[in-house]
Design an enzyme around this catalytic site. Structure first.
Site, PDB file in Angstrom:
ATOM      1  CG  ASP A  23     -58.735  -9.902  86.515  1.00 47.31           C
ATOM      2  OD1 ASP A  23     -59.688 -10.735  86.849  1.00 47.31           O
ATOM      3  OD2 ASP A  23     -58.705  -9.535  85.201  1.00 47.31           O
ATOM      4  CG  ASP A  70     -63.818 -10.347  80.706  1.00 50.75           C
ATOM      5  OD1 ASP A  70     -64.051 -10.310  81.929  1.00 50.75           O
ATOM      6  OD2 ASP A  70     -62.478 -10.783  80.216  1.00 50.75           O
TER       7      ASP A  70
HETATM    8  C1  GLA Z   1     -60.034 -10.478  82.853  1.00 53.40           C
HETATM    9  C2  GLA Z   1     -60.789  -9.289  83.101  1.00 53.40           C
HETATM   10  C3  GLA Z   1     -60.897  -8.324  82.235  1.00 53.40           C
HETATM   11  C4  GLA Z   1     -59.336  -7.885  81.734  1.00 53.40           C
HETATM   12  C5  GLA Z   1     -58.483  -9.300  81.400  1.00 53.40           C
HETATM   13  C6  GLA Z   1     -57.115  -9.007  81.238  1.00 53.40           C
HETATM   14  O1  GLA Z   1     -60.694 -11.309  81.783  1.00 53.40           O
HETATM   15  O2  GLA Z   1     -62.222  -9.661  83.520  1.00 53.40           O
HETATM   16  O3  GLA Z   1     -61.576  -7.162  82.479  1.00 53.40           O
HETATM   17  O4  GLA Z   1     -58.905  -7.482  82.816  1.00 53.40           O
HETATM   18  O5  GLA Z   1     -58.719 -10.254  82.649  1.00 53.40           O
HETATM   19  O6  GLA Z   1     -56.259 -10.083  81.194  1.00 53.40           O
END
Ligand code: GLA
Length: 415
Positions: A157, A219
């Site tokens: 990430d 997300d």
């Molecule tokens: C980001 C990613 C998510 C998840 C969160 C975890 O938002 O895009 O898929 O992994 O972090 O904190």
């Protein structure tokens, strides 16, 4: 002789820099904790749902015992919040000892003993999105640690890495370190999504050289609206995204939320069909311990999974949009075979009758005649000519998911 020696040297140096793991020849399938279980670290108050080895072991058990593994779901993926709050004395990451008493190595052994694979999470930058220690200064050490533990997939990430211009260097560095471990580790990159968010042009050739799968967009959340906004993004960007997808490399529209709180059965079918058309990773984020049979059946539909896992790995496209109806088509490996999703994104409270000319399906035929299988209804329609229409009734927020075969070949296959 000299020419071939030079070629070997060139190939050798290319192999060292580009991702070189032979993985994700078709979109990866499995389970990923984040959307459903988030950063719940309170195992005292909520032992059943907190991010702990028990959660991943229980999901692994369900994958095996309830038919998901047999259907192709093989990765069990940890997301954020697994780490202890600091690195150890040797600067290594380690799992929170209370929530993961066996350590990640012990958990990996358990997952492997079930014939499954383990995925883990880190971030580029000093902290994960939830503020846990991340790989920033320790890319090489962390790649080695993950390989030692027996990790099979890594999601990297990056929300706390404020200078997003550095990602096009940092992610390829991690690729190099993962290659150097000698362990095949499927690499999932969030890099393009952060570049997109920062308005930085995305070099998808470079992304595909360094990552097996990559997030492009925001997300997913537990709502139909979220699913629709994601589908819409992929339609708008399809001319850029379709050419970069293929065996070894897939765009990732984020997790399947089928069986969670929000999607109706019809909406769940639509997400499943669309993720298959998009050649998207099928990473469920749901509670497999309590999921109800109608959602499980959608996730286990063999004909849908076969379309998702088609060997050609082609990402489908939106070929028609008319009111609330969208037609999406993906070319399949079989000669003259296609998958088409007719999606009704509308909320008009009765099924709509649609009549779509076959020439608008975005398919070609050499024999001129198709047989059509509705893969959710398990219903067959025979002898559709290219100059005819296909008529079907589609409920609101639902899909007709079709597998088209040249009629003659279908008859041969059935014999
Ligand atoms: C980001 C990613 C998510 C998840 C969160 C975890 O938002 O895009 O898929 O992994 O972090 O904190």
């Amino acid at each position: 002789m000299w020419a071939s020696a030079v070629l070997l040297v060139l190939l050798g140096s290319f192999g060292a820099n580009a991702l070189d793991n032979g993985l994700a020849r078709t979109p990866p399938m499995g389970w990923l904790a984040w959307e459903r279980f988030r950063c719940n670290v309170n195992c005292t108050a909520d032992p059943k749902n907190c991010v702990s080895e028990k959660l991943f072991m229980e999901m692994a058990d369900r994958l095996v015992e309830d038919g998901y593994k047999d259907a192709g779901y093989e990765y069990v993926n940890i997301d954020d919040c697994w780490m202890a709050k600091q690195r150890d004395a040797n600067n290594k990451l380690y799992a929170d000892p209370e929530r993961f008493p066996s350590g990640i190595k012990g958990l990996a052994d358990y997952i492997h003993s079930k014939g499954l694979k383990l995925g883990i999470y880190t971030a580029y930058g000093n902290f994960t999105c939830q503020g846990y220690p991340a790989s920033g200064m320790h890319l090489e050490l962390d790649a080695q640690t993950f390989a030692e533990w027996g990790v099979d997939m890594l999601k990297m990430d990056g929300c706390k890495q404020m200078d997003r211009h550095t990602m096009k260097k940092g992610y390829p560095q991690m690729t190099k370190y993962l290659n150097a471990t000698g362990r095949p580790i499927l690499f999932s990159c969030s890099w393009p999504d952060y570049e997109r968010g920062a308005g930085i042009p995305i070099n998808y050739t470079l992304v595909a050289e360094n990552c097996n799968i990559w997030r492009n967009y925001v997300d997913i959340q537990d709502s139909w609206q979220s699913v629709l906004s994601i589908i819409d993004y992929y339609a708008k960007e399809q001319d850029t995204l379709v050419p970069v997808a293929g065996p070894g490399n897939f765009n990732d529209p984020d997790m399947l939320i089928i069986g969670d709180f929000s999607l109706s059965v019809e909406q769940a079918k639509a997400q499943m069909a669309m993720w298959a058309i998009l050649a998207a990773p099928l990473l469920m984020s749901n509670d497999l311990r309590t999921i109800t049979p109608e959602y499980r059946d959608i996730l286990l539909n063999k004909d849908v999974i076969a379309i998702s896992q088609d060997n050609a790995g082609i990402m489908g496209k939106r070929v028609l949009q008319n009111g609330s109806i969208e037609v999406w088509t993906k070319k399949l490996t079989g000669i003259g075979e296609f998958a088409t999703a007719i999606l009704n994104v509308g909320d008009y409270g009765a099924p709509i009758n649609v009549s779509i000319p076959l020439v608008d399906f975005g398919v070609e035929t050499f024999s001129g005649v198709f047989d059509i299988q509705d893969v959710f209804l398990q219903k067959d329609y025979y002898n559709y000519f290219m100059d005819g229409n296909f008529d079907i009734e589609i409920p609101p927020n639902s899909v007709a998911f079709l597998h088209l075969y040249p009629s003659d070949l279908r008859k041969l296959k059935k014999k």
